[in-house]
Design an enzyme around this catalytic site. Structure first.
Site, PDB file in Angstrom:
ATOM      1  N   GLU A  89       0.846  -1.207   0.000  1.00  0.00           N
ATOM      2  CA  GLU A  89       0.000   0.000   0.000  1.00  0.00           C
ATOM      3  C   GLU A  89       0.878   1.252   0.000  1.00  0.00           C
ATOM      4  O   GLU A  89       1.718   1.435   0.880  1.00  0.00           O
ATOM      5  CB  GLU A  89      -0.926  -0.015   1.228  1.00  0.00           C
ATOM      6  CG  GLU A  89      -1.985   1.056   1.157  1.00  0.00           C
ATOM      7  CD  GLU A  89      -3.011   0.930   2.280  1.00  0.00           C
ATOM      8  OE1 GLU A  89      -3.340  -0.201   2.691  1.00  0.00           O
ATOM      9  OE2 GLU A  89      -3.474   1.981   2.746  1.00  0.00           O
ATOM     10  N   LYS A 284      -7.563  -1.488  11.161  1.00  0.00           N
ATOM     11  CA  LYS A 284      -6.916  -1.887   9.894  1.00  0.00           C
ATOM     12  C   LYS A 284      -5.713  -0.978   9.634  1.00  0.00           C
ATOM     13  O   LYS A 284      -4.648  -1.433   9.213  1.00  0.00           O
ATOM     14  CB  LYS A 284      -7.930  -1.794   8.745  1.00  0.00           C
ATOM     15  CG  LYS A 284      -7.444  -2.336   7.420  1.00  0.00           C
ATOM     16  CD  LYS A 284      -6.664  -1.347   6.586  1.00  0.00           C
ATOM     17  CE  LYS A 284      -6.225  -1.945   5.255  1.00  0.00           C
ATOM     18  NZ  LYS A 284      -5.385  -1.030   4.479  1.00  0.00           N
ATOM     19  N   ASP A 300       4.743 -14.494  11.521  1.00  0.00           N
ATOM     20  CA  ASP A 300       3.480 -14.989  10.982  1.00  0.00           C
ATOM     21  C   ASP A 300       2.392 -13.921  11.165  1.00  0.00           C
ATOM     22  O   ASP A 300       1.823 -13.775  12.240  1.00  0.00           O
ATOM     23  CB  ASP A 300       3.135 -16.279  11.747  1.00  0.00           C
ATOM     24  CG  ASP A 300       1.850 -16.933  11.272  1.00  0.00           C
ATOM     25  OD1 ASP A 300       1.057 -16.275  10.580  1.00  0.00           O
ATOM     26  OD2 ASP A 300       1.654 -18.114  11.602  1.00  0.00           O
ATOM     27  N   HIS A 397      -2.815  10.181   0.206  1.00  0.00           N
ATOM     28  CA  HIS A 397      -2.934   8.934  -0.548  1.00  0.00           C
ATOM     29  C   HIS A 397      -2.726   9.164  -2.030  1.00  0.00           C
ATOM     30  O   HIS A 397      -2.005   8.430  -2.695  1.00  0.00           O
ATOM     31  CB  HIS A 397      -4.340   8.339  -0.355  1.00  0.00           C
ATOM     32  CG  HIS A 397      -4.400   7.359   0.764  1.00  0.00           C
ATOM     33  ND1 HIS A 397      -5.425   6.465   0.910  1.00  0.00           N
ATOM     34  CD2 HIS A 397      -3.561   7.115   1.779  1.00  0.00           C
ATOM     35  CE1 HIS A 397      -5.217   5.727   1.979  1.00  0.00           C
ATOM     36  NE2 HIS A 397      -4.092   6.109   2.520  1.00  0.00           N
TER      37      HIS A 397
HETATM   38  C1  MEV Z   1      -6.038   2.739   4.916  1.00  0.00           C
HETATM   39  O1  MEV Z   1      -5.259   1.637   4.551  1.00  0.00           O
HETATM   40  C2  MEV Z   1      -6.071   2.895   6.416  1.00  0.00           C
HETATM   41  C3  MEV Z   1      -7.021   3.991   6.937  1.00  0.00           C
HETATM   42  O2  MEV Z   1      -8.333   3.775   6.428  1.00  0.00           O
HETATM   43  C4  MEV Z   1      -7.005   3.863   8.439  1.00  0.00           C
HETATM   44  C5  MEV Z   1      -8.035   4.724   9.156  1.00  0.00           C
HETATM   45  O3  MEV Z   1      -9.063   5.073   8.556  1.00  0.00           O
HETATM   46  O4  MEV Z   1      -7.776   5.034  10.329  1.00  0.00           O
HETATM   47  C6  MEV Z   1      -6.595   5.347   6.501  1.00  0.00           C
END
Ligand code: MEV
Length: 448
Positions: A89, A284, A300, A397
């Site tokens: 990413e 995430k 792992d 991003h």
């Molecule tokens: C993207 O990979 C991760 C985010 O969505 C985490 C978040 O929203 O805190 C930017």
């Protein structure tokens, strides 16, 4: 005709690598030679290194690259680290580096390992008298330990091994269901092999011992072992990482004051503490940092993922793994997370890039690695929440995404430079980039 028809094959794993590739490319690809070229393009030119990778798994046909990037300037307990990260990413490494730099000027990260206990279980079925089972367990427990002595010797010499074996009655959850619930200290090893070997021996000792235990009836002697396996849920293998600074020191630009930033940031964290839809995305983002270091160091990541998410739901609702508060004018942001990691065994001695990553981290112990990984997760979450609550996530991003789009469109270095400059003041989208590239190629250039 064979194309796109599903076709089974027997004895595939026994074929040579060349024959496996022949079968794959002729069975599944319209252009077999093109497919073969791609597969072979990713082989390592050093035959020994290639063989090493071939042998990690079965049926290897080629290698699958992921970038290994580094995020410098992580100050952790007053020691500087450059953290290796394996991830596809585009914005993750940049975000980690930015967060590291931000906290470098504000005292860095403070971390602490809270516990290091791991768990394994022998799951079995017994339909007899529970009192007799308890008596049997008391009788067999010393033998469980002595029968595993040859497996545990090295670990015990270094201060680890089996910490405790409990008999757990789970019959309220399932008829006849009992466990040996075993806790382990595996030191610098992740411990999966060690734990599973001990458990399989326990199961054997338990089953064999039951056959001759005098108090048992003939039926009770037939303890039915279902399985013996470590648990990836490790709530007692826990690490904490924290950053803190005066609220006014959070100010980085004229855009937002330290107070306003702290307020928004804490709101964002507390939303992830009450709202599972948000908590999953919040966590995430944390795992973007955690998995990248876990992968780079040959650990792992599936085990870590499973354990972490179970921990996030331990109170019956899935919640944020990070927490934030302001107390006496000080902003605190921290994470507590279960991490079962190893810095010996597994890939750590085998994979040249894992060895390199561990050397880059000053050859950490498993405990040190837990702290580094937790910091990567906290830093990633800080970066994400900072963007989300100020500029929005797309700005950063899309900047990183721009390079990917330019590469996809086949832009050369000059074009990349010109368009990176142009898109500093224009909104990035796939269409906008390909149009700008088209203009650049066909006219006097892009303007505006
Ligand atoms: C993207 O990979 C991760 C985010 O969505 C985490 C978040 O929203 O805190 C930017």
């Amino acid at each position: 005709m064979a194309l796109f028809m599903s076709k089974s094959i027997s004895g595939f794993s026994k074929l040579s690598k060349a024959k496996k590739i022949d079968w794959i490319v002729t069975t599944y690809f319209s252009n077999s030679e093109e497919a073969r070229t791609i597969i072979e393009q990713y082989w390592n030119t050093d035959a020994k290194i290639q063989q090493l990778h071939d042998e990690f798994i079965e049926n290897t046909i080629t290698n699958y690259y992921l970038p290994l990037g580094v995020a410098p300037n992580f100050l952790i307990n007053d020691k500087l680290y450059t953290i290796p990260m394996v991830i596809e990413e585009s914005s993750v490494v940049a975000a980690a580096s930015k967060a590291a730099k931000f906290w470098l000027d504000r005292g860095g990260f403070k971390t602490k390992v809270l516990s290091t206990t791991k768990i394994g279980q022998v799951h079995f079925i017994y339909h007899g008298d529970v009192h007799k089972l308890r008596a049997f367990f008391k009788h067999i427990k010393p033998q469980l330990l002595s029968d595993t002595a040859s497996i545990t010797k090295n670990m015990a010499d270094r201060g680890g091994g089996i910490l405790d074996i409990e008999l757990r009655d789970k019959t309220k959850d399932k008829k006849g269901y009992y466990q040996l619930h075993v806790s382990f200290e595996t030191l610098n090893a992740m411990g999966a092999n060690f734990i599973n070997s001990c458990l399989e021996q326990f199961a054997k000792t338990l089953k064999d011992g039951a056959k001759s235990f005098e108090l048992f009836s003939d039926e009770e002697k037939k303890i039915d072992i279902v399985m013996s396996i470590l648990s990836n849920y490790v709530p007692d293998c826990l690490v904490r990482a924290e950053v803190s600074c005066k609220v006014e020191d959070l100010t980085e630009s004229d855009l937002i004051s330290g107070e306003a930033f702290a307020y928004k940031f804490i709101q964002a964290v507390s939303i992830a503490e009450v709202e599972p839809y948000r908590a999953v995305t919040h966590n995430k983002g944390i795992m973007n940092g955690i998995d990248a270091v876990v992968l780079a160091t040959g650990n792992d990541f599936r085990a870590v993922e499973a354990g972490v998410h179970a921990y996030a739901a331990r109170h019956g609702r899935y919640r944020s793994l990070t927490h934030a508060k302001v107390e006496d004018g000080i902003f605190h942001f921290w994470i507590e997370i279960p991490l079962a990691l190893g810095t010996v065994g597994g890939l750590t001695k085998l994979h040249p890039l894992v060895k390199l990553a561990l050397e880059l981290l000053h050859h950490p112990s498993a405990k040190e690695l837990m702290q580094i990984v937790a910091v990567a997760g906290l830093a990633q979450n800080f970066a994400a929440l900072r963007s989300l609550t100020t500029t929005g996530i797309q700005k950063g991003h899309m900047k990183m995404h721009l390079l990917n789009i330019l590469n996809q469109c086949g832009a050369n270095e000059m074009e990349k430079q010109t368009l990176t400059e142009y898109f500093k003041s224009h909104t990035v989208s796939h269409r906008a980039v390909s149009e700008a590239l088209h203009h650049l190629r066909s006219g006097p250039g892009v303007s505006g």
